[in-house]
Motif scaffolding. Sequence first.
Motif, PDB file in Angstrom:
ATOM      1  N   GLY A   1      35.992  28.467  48.822  1.00  0.00           N
ATOM      2  CA  GLY A   1      36.511  28.104  50.182  1.00  0.00           C
ATOM      3  C   GLY A   1      37.266  29.113  50.967  1.00  0.00           C
ATOM      4  O   GLY A   1      38.039  28.806  51.941  1.00  0.00           O
ATOM      5  N   PHE A   2      37.609  30.480  50.490  1.00  0.00           N
ATOM      6  CA  PHE A   2      38.600  31.140  50.852  1.00  0.00           C
ATOM      7  C   PHE A   2      37.609  32.206  52.011  1.00  0.00           C
ATOM      8  O   PHE A   2      36.626  32.983  51.507  1.00  0.00           O
ATOM      9  N   SER A   3      38.320  32.590  52.924  1.00  0.00           N
ATOM     10  CA  SER A   3      37.551  33.439  54.078  1.00  0.00           C
ATOM     11  C   SER A   3      37.400  34.836  53.711  1.00  0.00           C
ATOM     12  O   SER A   3      36.387  35.506  54.197  1.00  0.00           O
ATOM     13  N   SER A   4      38.501  35.437  52.955  1.00  0.00           N
ATOM     14  CA  SER A   4      38.223  37.027  52.548  1.00  0.00           C
ATOM     15  C   SER A   4      38.935  37.144  51.250  1.00  0.00           C
ATOM     16  O   SER A   4      39.703  36.339  50.637  1.00  0.00           O
ATOM     17  N   GLY A   5      38.522  38.280  50.629  1.00  0.00           N
ATOM     18  CA  GLY A   5      39.028  38.822  49.463  1.00  0.00           C
ATOM     19  C   GLY A   5      40.722  38.740  49.506  1.00  0.00           C
ATOM     20  O   GLY A   5      41.460  38.253  48.713  1.00  0.00           O
ATOM     21  N   PRO A   6      41.057  39.421  50.632  1.00  0.00           N
ATOM     22  CA  PRO A   6      42.792  39.456  50.529  1.00  0.00           C
ATOM     23  C   PRO A   6      43.268  38.120  50.876  1.00  0.00           C
ATOM     24  O   PRO A   6      44.476  37.810  50.119  1.00  0.00           O
TER      25      PRO A   6
END
Length: 338
Positions: free
Chosen positions: A295-300
């Motif tokens: 559920g995280f939008s991007s790697g960073p």
Amino acid sequence: MTPASPVQPPLRVGVLLLPPCSALGIAAVLDPLGWVNRTLGTRAYDYLTLSMDGKPVPLFGGGQWPVDLAVSHAPSLDMLLVVADDIQPVKDGDALLQHLAHLGQQRVVLGGIGAGSWWLARAGVLNGYRATIHWQVQSRLSESFEGVIVSSNVFEVDRDRISCAGGAATLDLMLHLIGERQGMELASDLSELLCLERVRTPNDRQRVPLVARIGGSQPKLSEAVMLMEANIEEPLTTDDISGYVGLSRRQLERLFKQYLNSVPSKYYLELRLNRARQLLINTSKSIVQIGLSCGFSSGPHFSSTYRGHFGLTPREERSQRAGLGAVGGEEGREGAGG
């Protein structure tokens, strides 16, 4: 415990069964050892089933499990695993404690499977050691034996003492021990044969059912947590969850605060991060893939959130747990947040 060599002598293992036992629990200890022997075509493990009197041990649900010997007649052992599903008194209990205390003074690895840890603690052989036990009696162990460092992990290996929560955690422990002695490749082959989705590590905590923690009087709270667990990849909002369970947002937040000492958003985030941690340790998926699946939008975004919670980045977590980045070389794909 060291990796096996071609001339390594068999490890002599005694499996002491205390009644009543679970057939599943016994098989979870014995079957992996037998599989290794058959696969290697040699006696990597010499193992015996034991009881206090040499007679078959009653099983839950009826029937009996035959044993090889009485524990007092067992030959010299390298390891004794005590398998138990209950902490209630057993016949010849005093003799059992004396025998365990005697072995504790020798170069014998002692292990408790399920409630077996209780008997090791009673014998005084867990003082100063980390140990675990099934969550249902964890508080009893902690309260009764101040010298034992009680953990909530699925299993513990602390020097010459071993313990696990029983049930499926027994397989995790046995695979860990086999991996240390015969190598992780063989342990991985066995885990695949057993259709295990993943093998838990000593750092994995037991999952205590929510109902056991809060009682059965809060079905709305249990329903809300179940919704969170079922929607990891595409997280729901707190308003969505409160609507689904038929509460106002304020009512839901009050329940989380009262019974879980948290707020819904924080609890949900911790669920997602813990799932990500499991995937980092036990799969070769890229760090970006794991972040997106949790559920995280991007790697960073994933990396910074993970570091804020666990104190290290996903890449550092994987390197520490997988032998300095041995899992498929995926750590380089973490992105700018690494």
